[in-house]
Write a protein that holds these residues in place. Structure first.
Motif: not given
Length: 300
Positions: A175-196
């Motif tokens: 029963n530990v609450k969850l908090f996400g630091l970023e969205t999956t959309e943001e992560q996918i955008e980042l990994i593509n931008k990293d090797v742009e």
């Protein structure tokens, strides 16, 4: 390895009561060396009675690894909030994001005939349309698949895609609450931008190499997972981060939420190990804000 991928495996992407039970790797006041035999750290502050923990993950690991870490389990179960890189939200999973695309990749430009056949077989039962993945996303997926299936011989019954996701499952049990630091959309955008701008020939070479590794099932290529399992980490706290996009900028963005949450909650922070390392890492940034960071052995 089983040549095909289930829904769970294909998701692709994307981290007081018990303190007397811990064996400390260093003193309570400071980290005295950059090389530490742990990926778990206690976070305390003179201006708060809250106790939080940092846990550096390797995303390819999962249930069988985490279940051996007694002190990490105790830290998680005593926490009120789990902070992780992102949350798996229906409609916003990697497969959802990829499948909504209209543009397809011409894989014949990146893969040889036998390599494309291998990928088609791998994705045969997958809910994800791999034709809509980018070469970078395909490489990230295949690299993780190699680490999990060849290096770690991951149990097919493991319900998690990543170590971070399994930690989230355990948090829900407590029963530990969850908090996400970023969205999956943001992560996918980042990994593509990293090797742009990466040339096609480099993509082709990377994909060919990782497919060959998967086919070979040769664990001599498993230095990355072996390094993490050995848990003798040189955190290089005085060296600058070499990747501003994936490390420095994200760490800086995350710190506001992390500090706010640990001031008012007992938190368990599970992020990729590299986010704890170097001068821009979460450990150094918390120390710079007068938090005490104490290394903790993961097992008694």
């Amino acid at each position: 390895m089983g040549g095909k991928l289930s829904r769970t495996v294909i998701m692709l992407f994307y981290l007081q009561l018990i303190s007397c039970q811990f064996v400390w790797a260093q003193g309570e006041n400071k980290i005295g060396t950059d090389t530490l035999n742990t990926v778990l750290f206690k976070v305390t502050s003179s201006h708060s009675n809250k106790v939080s923990y940092l846990f550096g993950t390797h995303h390819a690991f999962g249930k069988s690894f985490f279940d051996t870490l007694y002190n990490v389990h105790q830290a998680l179960s005593a926490s009120e909030v789990l902070i992780k890189e992102n949350l798996n939200i229906s409609g916003h999973l990697a497969e959802d994001i990829i499948n909504r695309r209209t543009v397809k990749t011409k894989w014949s430009k990146y893969l040889k005939i036998d390599e494309l056949t291998f990928v088609k077989n791998l994705f045969a039962s997958s809910p994800t349309n791999f034709h809509k993945m980018t070469p970078t996303e395909m490489y990230v997926f295949l690299n993780r698949h190699f680490n999990q299936q060849v290096c770690l011989s991951k149990d097919q019954t493991d319900p998690s895609l990543t170590l971070d996701d399994y930690i989230a499952l355990k948090a829900k049990e407590h029963n530990v609450k969850l908090f996400g630091l970023e969205t999956t959309e943001e992560q996918i955008e980042l990994i593509n931008k990293d090797v742009e701008g990466m040339p096609r020939k480099v993509h082709k070479r990377r994909l060919s190499n990782i497919i060959a590794k998967i086919k070979s099932r040769n664990n001599n290529y498993c230095e990355e997972t072996e390094w993490y399992k050995q848990m003798e980490i040189d955190y290089q706290f005085n060296l600058p981060c070499s990747n501003n996009l994936l490390l420095t900028d994200r760490n800086n963005k995350w710190m506001g939420d992390i500090v706010k949450l640990i001031e008012s909650n007992n938190c368990f922070i599970a992020v990729g190990l590299s986010h704890l390392m170097y001068e821009c890492g979460i450990i150094k940034q918390l120390q710079n804000q007068s938090y005490t960071i104490s290394p903790v052995i993961v097992n008694q």
